[in-house]
Design a protein around this motif. Structure first.
Motif, mmCIF file in Angstrom:
data_model
loop_
_atom_site.group_PDB
_atom_site.id
_atom_site.type_symbol
_atom_site.label_atom_id
_atom_site.label_comp_id
_atom_site.label_asym_id
_atom_site.label_seq_id
_atom_site.Cartn_x
_atom_site.Cartn_y
_atom_site.Cartn_z
ATOM 1 N N ALA A 51 0.442 -1.403 -0.004
ATOM 2 C CA ALA A 51 -0.307 -0.115 0.105
ATOM 3 C C ALA A 51 0.903 1.345 0.632
ATOM 4 N N LEU A 52 1.688 1.234 0.812
ATOM 5 C CA LEU A 52 2.654 2.489 0.735
ATOM 6 C C LEU A 52 3.461 2.855 -0.239
ATOM 7 N N VAL A 53 3.553 1.193 -1.345
ATOM 8 C CA VAL A 53 4.359 1.707 -2.701
ATOM 9 C C VAL A 53 3.281 2.299 -3.533
ATOM 10 N N SER A 54 2.367 1.886 -3.710
ATOM 11 C CA SER A 54 1.389 2.668 -3.685
ATOM 12 C C SER A 54 0.523 4.239 -3.709
ATOM 13 N N VAL A 55 0.796 4.562 -2.685
ATOM 14 C CA VAL A 55 0.479 6.114 -2.209
ATOM 15 C C VAL A 55 1.855 6.723 -2.801
ATOM 16 N N VAL A 56 3.157 5.790 -3.172
ATOM 17 C CA VAL A 56 4.771 6.948 -3.503
ATOM 18 C C VAL A 56 4.089 7.218 -5.178
ATOM 19 N N GLN A 57 3.625 5.898 -6.005
ATOM 20 C CA GLN A 57 3.262 6.250 -7.073
ATOM 21 C C GLN A 57 2.460 6.948 -7.677
ATOM 22 N N PHE A 58 0.907 7.051 -5.950
ATOM 23 C CA PHE A 58 0.062 8.056 -6.722
ATOM 24 C C PHE A 58 0.671 9.801 -6.136
ATOM 25 N N VAL A 59 1.746 9.705 -5.724
ATOM 26 C CA VAL A 59 2.232 10.992 -4.929
ATOM 27 C C VAL A 59 3.434 11.854 -6.434
ATOM 28 N N ALA A 60 4.197 10.736 -6.505
ATOM 29 C CA ALA A 60 4.777 10.697 -8.126
ATOM 30 C C ALA A 60 4.317 12.061 -9.406
ATOM 31 N N ASP A 61 5.503 12.238 -9.957
ATOM 32 C CA ASP A 61 5.050 12.966 -10.993
ATOM 33 C C ASP A 61 5.428 11.987 -12.240
ATOM 34 N N PRO A 62 4.042 12.687 -12.933
ATOM 35 C CA PRO A 62 3.792 11.542 -14.220
ATOM 36 C C PRO A 62 4.812 11.868 -15.224
ATOM 37 N N LEU A 82 7.637 8.564 -11.875
ATOM 38 C CA LEU A 82 7.439 7.552 -11.597
ATOM 39 C C LEU A 82 6.888 6.863 -12.709
ATOM 40 N N PRO A 83 7.484 6.792 -14.080
ATOM 41 C CA PRO A 83 7.829 6.133 -15.126
ATOM 42 C C PRO A 83 8.928 4.898 -14.429
ATOM 43 N N PRO A 95 5.182 35.991 -9.451
ATOM 44 C CA PRO A 95 5.209 35.533 -8.103
ATOM 45 C C PRO A 95 3.945 35.354 -7.371
ATOM 46 N N GLU A 96 3.007 35.571 -7.533
ATOM 47 C CA GLU A 96 1.553 35.305 -7.271
ATOM 48 C C GLU A 96 1.060 34.022 -7.397
ATOM 49 N N ALA A 97 1.388 33.558 -8.510
ATOM 50 C CA ALA A 97 1.134 31.633 -8.943
ATOM 51 C C ALA A 97 1.405 31.087 -8.120
ATOM 52 N N LYS A 98 2.047 31.010 -6.737
ATOM 53 C CA LYS A 98 2.014 30.495 -5.859
ATOM 54 C C LYS A 98 0.739 30.169 -4.892
ATOM 55 N N ASP A 99 0.368 31.346 -4.779
ATOM 56 C CA ASP A 99 -0.923 31.644 -4.200
ATOM 57 C C ASP A 99 -2.295 30.865 -4.776
ATOM 58 N N ILE A 100 -2.583 30.084 -6.133
ATOM 59 C CA ILE A 100 -3.120 29.180 -6.981
ATOM 60 C C ILE A 100 -3.429 27.942 -6.454
ATOM 61 N N PRO A 101 -4.340 27.737 -6.201
ATOM 62 C CA PRO A 101 -4.348 26.670 -5.092
ATOM 63 C C PRO A 101 -4.039 25.367 -6.602
ATOM 64 N N SER A 102 -3.717 23.749 -5.874
ATOM 65 C CA SER A 102 -3.564 22.789 -6.791
ATOM 66 C C SER A 102 -3.962 22.126 -6.557
ATOM 67 N N ASP A 103 -4.911 21.809 -4.956
ATOM 68 C CA ASP A 103 -5.455 20.167 -5.060
ATOM 69 C C ASP A 103 -6.125 19.989 -5.585
ATOM 70 N N ILE A 104 -6.932 20.612 -6.321
ATOM 71 C CA ILE A 104 -7.341 20.305 -7.522
ATOM 72 C C ILE A 104 -7.759 19.052 -8.152
ATOM 73 N N THR A 105 -6.609 18.361 -7.827
ATOM 74 C CA THR A 105 -5.811 16.904 -8.607
ATOM 75 C C THR A 105 -4.507 16.804 -7.826
ATOM 76 N N ALA A 106 -4.435 15.027 -8.500
ATOM 77 C CA ALA A 106 -3.011 14.663 -7.423
ATOM 78 C C ALA A 106 -2.578 14.792 -8.829
ATOM 79 N N PRO A 107 -0.890 14.666 -8.203
ATOM 80 C CA PRO A 107 -0.069 14.138 -10.000
ATOM 81 C C PRO A 107 -0.930 13.402 -11.211
ATOM 82 N N ASN A 108 -1.636 12.373 -10.424
ATOM 83 C CA ASN A 108 -2.047 12.103 -11.815
ATOM 84 C C ASN A 108 -2.921 12.061 -12.498
ATOM 85 N N PHE A 109 -3.883 12.834 -11.819
ATOM 86 C CA PHE A 109 -4.666 13.563 -12.835
ATOM 87 C C PHE A 109 -5.898 13.118 -12.934
#
Lengths: 350, 361
Positions: free
Chosen positions: A176-187, A191-192, B88-102
């Motif tokens: 599960a922790l590996v999945s968490v890492v993959q979840f937050v990794a930069d695609p 991630l690759p 510099p104001e870009a740092k205040d734009i919210p980024s939790d609308i998604t995780a990096p996984n889209f």
């Protein structure tokens, strides 16, 4: 059953075993030589001999030509690392199967692989590579084992079943922790890298990496080799083993620590390579029987030869490196199936 | 006098008539999934889930005021790079609308109150349905080719009511590309440097095939060829031995890996023997308003940079001047010489072959 057979046909068996070991050793040497000769960069076979000979005669001379460096700095450490890892993974599997008296367990059962995978994935996420990655993978693999030990120890004793259950729990936690890492990794970047690393590869093998793997794997292999007699006793029923003066609890933990050393190191240097610990001990059992005194060295030789050849396929078949986990499964599953069928046919005939 | 008045009146009436339909007409956009996106009026609030799009929106608008949410990875790229300095104001734009996984975080997304949400096309309905089901308007884009880049740049500019801005910026792309193609088409095959672009190089080495790869597009445009053209797939792991076999004339290092420097090649026993390393033709891709490797609003600068390096006798772009001009247009920002040195990694690779041309005069 195998023990009885070993007693009755001792003399004829010794001859057969020497022959079998000779063949396996030969196969390993042949596999390694072939592997050093094969590669994407073309180097003539006589030239390879020349390079190897020159390196042996004058080990201090640094290779300067491209073909020398390819042979001595790319292929040689890679072949040795693959062979060593193959031996370690196969012996780990054979020993675990003995301890649990169950032919279907492999080092993944103890949660060590998943722990090591988490360590490595975390390292890649933070942008570390090289030795920090190896260290994190190894340490988390080891901590997975410690967690299993703490969980499984009840009233000062550990039973086989609690170890398996604890291993499952710890393994699931780290998965599960590996999945968490993959979840937050930069695609785009990490991630690759994490996904590829988890599929297993020797593509980053170097001499320093090999030297880093040698102590862990070497110690583990040596420990299991020393305990090969005990493995036979551990394969007996618990009561029987105790009556023979063995403390199964303690002995089992020696084996577990040895296995986690080998597995953690292997995940650290090459990612997760499945199937070796499962398939190779079976093949070895068919060749030399169930006696761990011969099964352990046979598994080591076969595992080394097998992973060397698989890795050679991985790096030569296409310009792209094929992940090892893919090949060991694609090759391992059918081979495993065929071996099992043949084995069952033979045992049912007698 | 009596004649003039009706004419003036007619003019005023005509002007009013001409302006009314334009204001009342809804904006319709055909997105990359073939959907028709309708907007009652130019949007003031856009959230972007794909990574490259956040900086594209800024460029198409010329500022950050319309960007209300973005991918955390896009945000870190903006905040850490030169865009963070410009805006510099870009740092205040919210980024939790998604995780990096889209995968959208619909509640956070809705909280930013976007009038339009940019999301990936062709990555499955799981990424899109939550947005649409929440009653938000989604515009789907796909990625990777020059054509698609121009299309989605036009889409967001149109959505913001500034189609002419995308026309201007895309016109710049077309003009530079056409100019380069005209010059590079006569370069004989044996004069084309063989380039290896390493998409990743720290832990393992990866390269890409030519099919569908943007780096291959600009490598060819700059009068060079890619040694990994025949690879199947993108971002494929390769061995140092394979690189030795290719023996590329030039090695390009990606700008994604922050810790990656030229020493990765020069300290490697195998890679340091390649023709590229021997001739000191190893270059790290610049990092501007966005990374210069993938398609983005600054792509023509990437092409000029590479073309100048590959054929200094044929291409003589004044890159520093072009950069200043582009940044003024894209971000209304006057690049300083230090900014340019940083973007082009002058400190690290100023001494590489043919790199002196990029130093401040």
């Amino acid at each position: 059953m195998a023990m009885a057979a070993a007693e009755s046909g001792r003399k004829s068996l010794i001859g057969v075993r020497i022959g079998a070991f000779g063949l396996m050793a030969l196969a390993l040497v042949a596999a390694m030589l072939f592997s050093i000769g094969a590669g994407r960069f073309s180097v003539d076979v006589p030239r390879i001999g020349e390079i190897l000979l020159a390196a042996v005669m004058n080990p201090d001379a640094a290779p300067s030509q491209m073909d020398e460096r390819i042979v001595l700095l790319v292929r040689l450490p890679r072949v040795l690392l693959a062979a060593l890892s193959g031996a370690a993974l196969a012996v780990g599997g054979a020993a675990l199967q003995g301890v649990f008296r169950n032919p279907l367990v492999s080092p993944q059962v103890l949660g060590i692989s998943q722990g090591a995978a988490f360590g490595g994935a975390l390292a890649i996420l933070f942008g570390y590579s090289g030795f920090i990655l190896l260290g994190m993978a190894f340490l988390l693999g080891l901590s997975a084992l410690v967690m299993v030990g703490l969980l499984a120890r009840i009233n000062g004793r550990t039973e086989v079943i609690t170890v398996i259950l604890a291993g499952m729990i710890v393994g699931a936690l780290f998965a599960a922790l590996v999945s968490v890492v993959q979840f937050v990794a930069d695609p785009n970047t990490s991630l690759p890298a994490i996904v590829y690393w988890l599929m297993g590869s020797f593509s980053t093998a170097t001499w320093p990496r090999l030297w880093l793997a040698v102590p862990g794997m070497g110690l583990g292999l040596f420990a299991v080799w020393m305990l090969r007699y005990r493995l036979n006793l551990l394969a007996l029923e618990e009561q029987e083993a105790r009556s023979l003066g063995v403390n199964p609890d303690r002995e089992r933990w020696y084996i577990f620590v040895a296995i986690s050393l080998m597995t953690g190191t292997s995940v650290a240097v090459a990612g997760i390579i499945g199937w070796i610990g499962l398939v190779v001990p079976h093949a070895a059992r068919i060749l030399v029987g169930e006696d761990h005194r011969v099964l352990i060295p046979a598994s080591a030789l076969l595992g080394a030869a097998y992973l060397t050849l698989i890795d050679t396929m991985a790096r030569t078949l296409t310009a792209a490196e094929i992940p090892l986990g893919v090949l060991t499964a694609l090759v391992g599953a059918p081979v495993f199936g065929t071996l099992l069928r043949r084995h069952f046919k033979e045992t049912s005939r007698t | 006098m009596t004649i003039r008045f009706p004419i003036a009146l007619a003019g005023v009436v005509l002007a009013i008539l001409a302006s009314i339909p334009a204001r009342a007409d809804p904006i319709t956009i055909n997105d990359h999934e073939g959907r028709t996106v309708t907007l009652a009026k130019p949007v003031e609030r856009i959230a972007s889930i794909p990574i490259p799009m956040a900086s594209t929106i800024i460029a198409m608008d010329g500022g950050t005021s319309k960007l209300v949410g973005m991918n955390p990875t896009a945000k870190s790229a903006i905040v850490e790079g030169v865009l963070g300095k410009i805006f510099p104001e870009a740092k205040d734009i919210p980024s939790d609308i998604t995780a990096p996984n889209f995968i959208p975080n619909v509640e956070e997304l809705a909280a930013t109150n976007p009038e339009l949400v940019i999301q990936w096309a062709d990555r499955g309905p799981d990424l899109v349905d939550p947005i649409v089901n929440a009653g938000l308007n989604a515009l789907l884009i796909s990625y990777g080719s020059e054509e698609k880049t121009k299309q989605y740049q036009a889409m967001v500019a149109t959505a913001m009511g500034k189609p002419e801005r995308a026309e201007m910026i895309n016109g710049w792309r077309d003009q530079v590309a056409a100019e380069m193609a005209a010059k590079s088409k006569d370069i004989p095959a044996d004069k084309k440097p063989r380039i290896l672009y390493l998409g990743r190089a720290l832990e393992s080495l990866t390269a890409s095939g030519d099919k569908g790869n943007y780096a291959a597009f600009y490598v060819n445009l700059a009068g060079a060829v890619s040694v990994s053209a025949d690879l199947e797939g993108q971002g494929t792991t390769i061995s140092p031995e394979q690189i030795a076999e290719w023996n590329p004339d030039v090695i390009l290092l990606n700008s994604f890996e922050a810790k990656l420097g030229l020493e990765r090649i020069y300290d490697d026993p195998i890679l340091s023997l390649t023709k590229a390393a021997q001739d000191k033709r190893v270059y790290k891709m610049p990092l501007g308003g966005y990374r210069w490797d993938p398609p983005n609003q600054e792509s023509p600068l990437t092409w000029m940079w590479l073309a100048n390096l590959m054929h200094p006798d044929i291409f003589q772009y004044d890159l520093r001047a072009e950069m200043k001009k582009a940044y003024k247009t894209l971000y209304d920002y006057d690049l300083t010489d230090e900014d340019i040195d940083g973007i082009l990694w002058i400190g690290m690779q100023g001494d590489a072959t043919d790199y002196a041309q990029f130093k401040a005069k």
